[in-house]
Design an enzyme around this catalytic site. Structure first.
Site, short mmCIF file in Angstrom:
data_model
loop_
_atom_site.label_atom_id
_atom_site.label_comp_id
_atom_site.label_asym_id
_atom_site.label_seq_id
_atom_site.Cartn_x
_atom_site.Cartn_y
_atom_site.Cartn_z
N GLY A 45 4.12 -4.93 6.02
CA GLY A 45 3.93 -3.55 5.56
C GLY A 45 5.22 -2.92 5.07
O GLY A 45 5.24 -2.23 4.03
N CYS A 46 6.31 -3.15 5.78
CA CYS A 46 7.59 -2.56 5.41
C CYS A 46 8.13 -3.16 4.12
O CYS A 46 8.71 -2.45 3.28
CB CYS A 46 8.61 -2.72 6.53
SG CYS A 46 8.09 -1.86 8.04
#
Length: 155
Positions: A45-46
């Site tokens: 996600g990051c």
């Protein structure tokens, strides 16, 4: 106490990707900016969030805004992350979590993961948008829309 829309951004400093000291006075009072807090370098996600900011970075620059990412990762981790994904914006190492605490960024997933929160700040240093969501991809369009509103009002 978490920072809210209408609050003035607190003063902070941290080491950037190059190991230099970054001071918030470099942007506060000079131009609008996006400061986003994310859990960890090189997680799915990051990475998606950072690459989305990268892909739209020119759009932010065209509006006169800067993008700053903050996580508790080390400068070395940020250097690898920036190099691997060619991230053109500032990443700050908040290893002691002082900035995260100063902003009041909550934890997610029952307190086990640092939260993902994006703030859009106008040129005067006043928060115009706060977006708290673990859905990484939602942050970039919201931030860009908020910066566009700031620029439209200042014209």
């Amino acid at each position: 106490m978490a920072i809210q829309v209408g609050d003035r951004i607190p003063h902070f400093s941290a080491l950037d990707t190059k190991g230099n000291s970054f001071d918030s006075d470099a942007v506060v009072g000079k131009k609008p900016f996006v400061i986003y807090f994310y859990p960890k370098d090189n997680t799915p996600g990051c990475t998606a969030q950072a690459c989305s900011f990268r892909d739209q970075y020119e759009d932010f620059l065209d509006l006169g805004a800067e993008v700053i990412g903050v996580s508790s990762d080390s400068v070395i981790s940020h250097q690898k992350f920036t190099s691997q994904y060619q991230l053109p914006f500032i990443l700050l190492s908040d290893a002691d979590k002082k900035i995260r605490t100063l902003f009041g960024v909550p934890s997610a997933l029952l307190g086990m993961v640092p939260g993902r929160v994006t703030y859009v700040v106008d040129a005067a240093g006043v928060v115009q948008m706060v977006f708290n969501s673990m859905l990484a991809g939602k942050h970039i369009p919201k931030a860009l829309e908020a910066v566009k509103k700031i620029v439209a009002v200042s014209m």
